[in-house]
Design a protein around this motif. Structure first.
Motif, PDB file in Angstrom:
ATOM      1  N   ALA A 149      42.397  10.428  20.892  1.00 59.52           N
ATOM      2  CA  ALA A 149      42.060   9.023  20.653  1.00 59.52           C
ATOM      3  C   ALA A 149      40.718   8.926  19.933  1.00 59.52           C
ATOM      4  O   ALA A 149      39.947   9.889  19.870  1.00 59.52           O
ATOM      5  N   HIS A 150      40.443   7.747  19.388  1.00 56.93           N
ATOM      6  CA  HIS A 150      39.158   7.504  18.729  1.00 56.93           C
ATOM      7  C   HIS A 150      38.684   6.106  19.115  1.00 56.93           C
ATOM      8  O   HIS A 150      39.351   5.114  18.829  1.00 56.93           O
ATOM      9  N   LEU A 151      37.547   6.044  19.788  1.00 58.37           N
ATOM     10  CA  LEU A 151      36.864   4.786  20.029  1.00 58.37           C
ATOM     11  C   LEU A 151      35.741   4.704  19.013  1.00 58.37           C
ATOM     12  O   LEU A 151      34.791   5.487  19.055  1.00 58.37           O
ATOM     13  N   ALA A 152      35.867   3.794  18.072  1.00 56.64           N
ATOM     14  CA  ALA A 152      34.941   3.696  16.941  1.00 56.64           C
ATOM     15  C   ALA A 152      33.610   3.096  17.394  1.00 56.64           C
ATOM     16  O   ALA A 152      33.483   2.597  18.524  1.00 56.64           O
ATOM     17  N   PRO A 153      32.582   3.153  16.527  1.00 57.40           N
ATOM     18  CA  PRO A 153      31.246   2.710  16.932  1.00 57.40           C
ATOM     19  C   PRO A 153      31.225   1.306  17.547  1.00 57.40           C
ATOM     20  O   PRO A 153      31.829   0.367  17.025  1.00 57.40           O
ATOM     21  N   GLY A 154      30.539   1.221  18.690  1.00 57.59           N
ATOM     22  CA  GLY A 154      30.328  -0.065  19.346  1.00 57.59           C
ATOM     23  C   GLY A 154      31.491  -0.589  20.155  1.00 57.59           C
ATOM     24  O   GLY A 154      31.411  -1.684  20.711  1.00 57.59           O
ATOM     25  N   ALA A 155      32.580   0.166  20.267  1.00 61.01           N
ATOM     26  CA  ALA A 155      33.712  -0.287  21.067  1.00 61.01           C
ATOM     27  C   ALA A 155      33.335  -0.313  22.550  1.00 61.01           C
ATOM     28  O   ALA A 155      32.577   0.536  23.024  1.00 61.01           O
ATOM     29  N   GLY A 166      46.173   9.299  21.027  1.00 58.26           N
ATOM     30  CA  GLY A 166      46.217   8.980  19.616  1.00 58.26           C
ATOM     31  C   GLY A 166      45.885   7.552  19.253  1.00 58.26           C
ATOM     32  O   GLY A 166      45.970   7.174  18.082  1.00 58.26           O
ATOM     33  N   ALA A 167      45.494   6.745  20.222  1.00 58.52           N
ATOM     34  CA  ALA A 167      45.167   5.346  19.916  1.00 58.52           C
ATOM     35  C   ALA A 167      43.835   5.256  19.177  1.00 58.52           C
ATOM     36  O   ALA A 167      42.961   6.113  19.329  1.00 58.52           O
ATOM     37  N   HIS A 168      43.690   4.208  18.393  1.00 58.77           N
ATOM     38  CA  HIS A 168      42.459   3.965  17.636  1.00 58.77           C
ATOM     39  C   HIS A 168      41.913   2.607  18.038  1.00 58.77           C
ATOM     40  O   HIS A 168      42.584   1.585  17.876  1.00 58.77           O
ATOM     41  N   ILE A 169      40.691   2.607  18.572  1.00 57.89           N
ATOM     42  CA  ILE A 169      40.035   1.371  19.005  1.00 57.89           C
ATOM     43  C   ILE A 169      38.930   1.072  18.000  1.00 57.89           C
ATOM     44  O   ILE A 169      37.955   1.807  17.896  1.00 57.89           O
ATOM     45  N   GLY A 170      39.074   0.001  17.249  1.00 65.44           N
ATOM     46  CA  GLY A 170      38.206  -0.281  16.119  1.00 65.44           C
ATOM     47  C   GLY A 170      36.785  -0.631  16.514  1.00 65.44           C
ATOM     48  O   GLY A 170      36.492  -0.970  17.667  1.00 65.44           O
ATOM     49  N   PRO A 171      35.863  -0.555  15.553  1.00 64.15           N
ATOM     50  CA  PRO A 171      34.449  -0.803  15.841  1.00 64.15           C
ATOM     51  C   PRO A 171      34.205  -2.219  16.364  1.00 64.15           C
ATOM     52  O   PRO A 171      34.778  -3.182  15.870  1.00 64.15           O
ATOM     53  N   GLY A 172      33.360  -2.288  17.397  1.00 64.47           N
ATOM     54  CA  GLY A 172      32.970  -3.576  17.948  1.00 64.47           C
ATOM     55  C   GLY A 172      34.042  -4.285  18.746  1.00 64.47           C
ATOM     56  O   GLY A 172      33.861  -5.437  19.152  1.00 64.47           O
ATOM     57  N   SER A 173      35.158  -3.633  19.003  1.00 66.61           N
ATOM     58  CA  SER A 173      36.218  -4.261  19.790  1.00 66.61           C
ATOM     59  C   SER A 173      35.887  -4.197  21.278  1.00 66.61           C
ATOM     60  O   SER A 173      35.082  -3.372  21.721  1.00 66.61           O
ATOM     61  N   ILE A 174      36.520  -5.070  22.049  1.00 66.68           N
ATOM     62  CA  ILE A 174      36.285  -5.149  23.488  1.00 66.68           C
ATOM     63  C   ILE A 174      37.624  -5.167  24.206  1.00 66.68           C
ATOM     64  O   ILE A 174      38.495  -5.997  23.907  1.00 66.68           O
ATOM     65  N   LEU A 175      37.785  -4.248  25.145  1.00 73.66           N
ATOM     66  CA  LEU A 175      38.978  -4.206  25.989  1.00 73.66           C
ATOM     67  C   LEU A 175      38.578  -4.695  27.376  1.00 73.66           C
ATOM     68  O   LEU A 175      37.758  -4.065  28.040  1.00 73.66           O
ATOM     69  N   ILE A 176      39.135  -5.822  27.800  1.00 73.64           N
ATOM     70  CA  ILE A 176      38.733  -6.356  29.106  1.00 73.64           C
ATOM     71  C   ILE A 176      39.301  -5.479  30.212  1.00 73.64           C
ATOM     72  O   ILE A 176      40.170  -4.628  29.987  1.00 73.64           O
ATOM     73  N   GLN A 177      38.821  -5.704  31.443  1.00 70.51           N
ATOM     74  CA  GLN A 177      39.132  -4.820  32.555  1.00 70.51           C
ATOM     75  C   GLN A 177      40.637  -4.703  32.789  1.00 70.51           C
ATOM     76  O   GLN A 177      41.370  -5.666  32.741  1.00 70.51           O
ATOM     77  N   GLU A 184      49.297   5.801  20.148  1.00 74.15           N
ATOM     78  CA  GLU A 184      49.201   5.565  18.706  1.00 74.15           C
ATOM     79  C   GLU A 184      48.974   4.097  18.344  1.00 74.15           C
ATOM     80  O   GLU A 184      49.109   3.715  17.175  1.00 74.15           O
ATOM     81  N   ALA A 185      48.619   3.278  19.307  1.00 69.08           N
ATOM     82  CA  ALA A 185      48.330   1.873  19.012  1.00 69.08           C
ATOM     83  C   ALA A 185      46.985   1.765  18.295  1.00 69.08           C
ATOM     84  O   ALA A 185      46.127   2.647  18.407  1.00 69.08           O
ATOM     85  N   VAL A 186      46.799   0.660  17.572  1.00 63.32           N
ATOM     86  CA  VAL A 186      45.570   0.425  16.822  1.00 63.32           C
ATOM     87  C   VAL A 186      45.025  -0.944  17.192  1.00 63.32           C
ATOM     88  O   VAL A 186      45.741  -1.952  17.150  1.00 63.32           O
ATOM     89  N   VAL A 187      43.765  -0.977  17.565  1.00 66.68           N
ATOM     90  CA  VAL A 187      43.053  -2.228  17.835  1.00 66.68           C
ATOM     91  C   VAL A 187      42.063  -2.436  16.697  1.00 66.68           C
ATOM     92  O   VAL A 187      41.221  -1.585  16.433  1.00 66.68           O
ATOM     93  N   GLY A 188      42.173  -3.559  16.008  1.00 70.29           N
ATOM     94  CA  GLY A 188      41.344  -3.813  14.844  1.00 70.29           C
ATOM     95  C   GLY A 188      39.895  -4.072  15.191  1.00 70.29           C
ATOM     96  O   GLY A 188      39.541  -4.400  16.334  1.00 70.29           O
ATOM     97  N   ALA A 189      39.041  -3.948  14.202  1.00 70.55           N
ATOM     98  CA  ALA A 189      37.602  -4.134  14.385  1.00 70.55           C
ATOM     99  C   ALA A 189      37.306  -5.521  14.944  1.00 70.55           C
ATOM    100  O   ALA A 189      37.866  -6.523  14.505  1.00 70.55           O
TER     101      ALA A 189
END
Length: 215
Positions: A149-155, A166-177, A184-189
């Motif tokens: 997986a990749h948690l991008a800067p500031g996630a 394999g999921a990608h968590i975009g920069p500055g995104s927030i996943l609540i509790q 392989e999911a993608v969360v946009g910036a």
């Protein structure tokens, strides 16, 4: 005593990985990069270009460790494929934690995990093999981050979040509790994720809401 390291790749992510290696006083033998090698480049950032990736096979798996300098972007499996290729051949990827990162009690890091500058991983989190926690990532207690997986800067991942392989968590995104992000999911910036994201789906933005008076 730590083994010497060979860095794979010579792009932007490799520069950051090299900085971490040097801060940790690891001995870097050089870099393997097919493009540099094919162009006849002999040195990169003052380190020798050893050749393309297959040059690693000239070193015994017991004599070196590898550092994965290939970045991770949605839809690209090069980083994962290199990791699997060399692990299958008996090589080990070094786990890197920047000196400014903070790891809580009970944190488990997989092989080849990279925790970059300013990141915080709180108690009882699991971070899988070959995963990147990029600059200033925040993961609260009891998080599970799968391999590759990749948690991008500031996630930011709040407590009990699950991010699958394999999921990608975009920069500055927030996943609540308690949120789960599938394989392989993608969360946009900049996205605030308030519902589970299924595997192989892309989540970005939020529906616009009518402004309400606060007085």
């Amino acid at each position: 005593m730590s083994l010497p390291v060979i860095l794979l790749g010579a792009g932007g992510h490799a520069k950051v990985v090299l900085d971490v290696l040097l801060l940790l006083n690891r001995k870097v033998l050089g870099v393997c990069d097919p493009q540099l090698a094919s162009n006849g480049v002999s040195a990169w950032r003052s380190f020798p270009v050893l050749g393309a990736d297959e040059e690693i096979l000239n070193y015994s798996p017991s004599s070196i460790e590898l550092a994965n300098g290939v970045g991770s972007m949605p839809g690209s499996h090069l980083r994962r494929n290199l990791y699997k290729l060399f692990v299958k051949k008996g090589y080990r990827f070094t786990t890197l934690v920047h000196p400014t990162a903070v790891l809580g009690s009970g944190v488990s890091l997989g092989h080849g995990t990279q925790v970059m500058a300013g990141s915080i991983v709180q108690a009882d989190c699991y971070i899988g093999d070959n995963t990147i926690l990029n600059t200033a990532v925040r993961i609260d207690h009891d998080g599970y981050i799968g391999q590759h997986a990749h948690l991008a800067p500031g996630a930011v991942a709040c407590g009990g979040v699950v991010v699958e392989e394999g999921a990608h968590i975009g920069p500055g995104s927030i996943l609540i509790q308690g949120i789960s992000v599938g394989v392989e999911a993608v969360v946009g910036a900049g996205t605030v994720v308030i519902r589970n994201v299924p595997s192989h789906h892309f989540q970005t933005g939020q529906p616009p809401r009518q402004a309400k008076s606060i007085i």
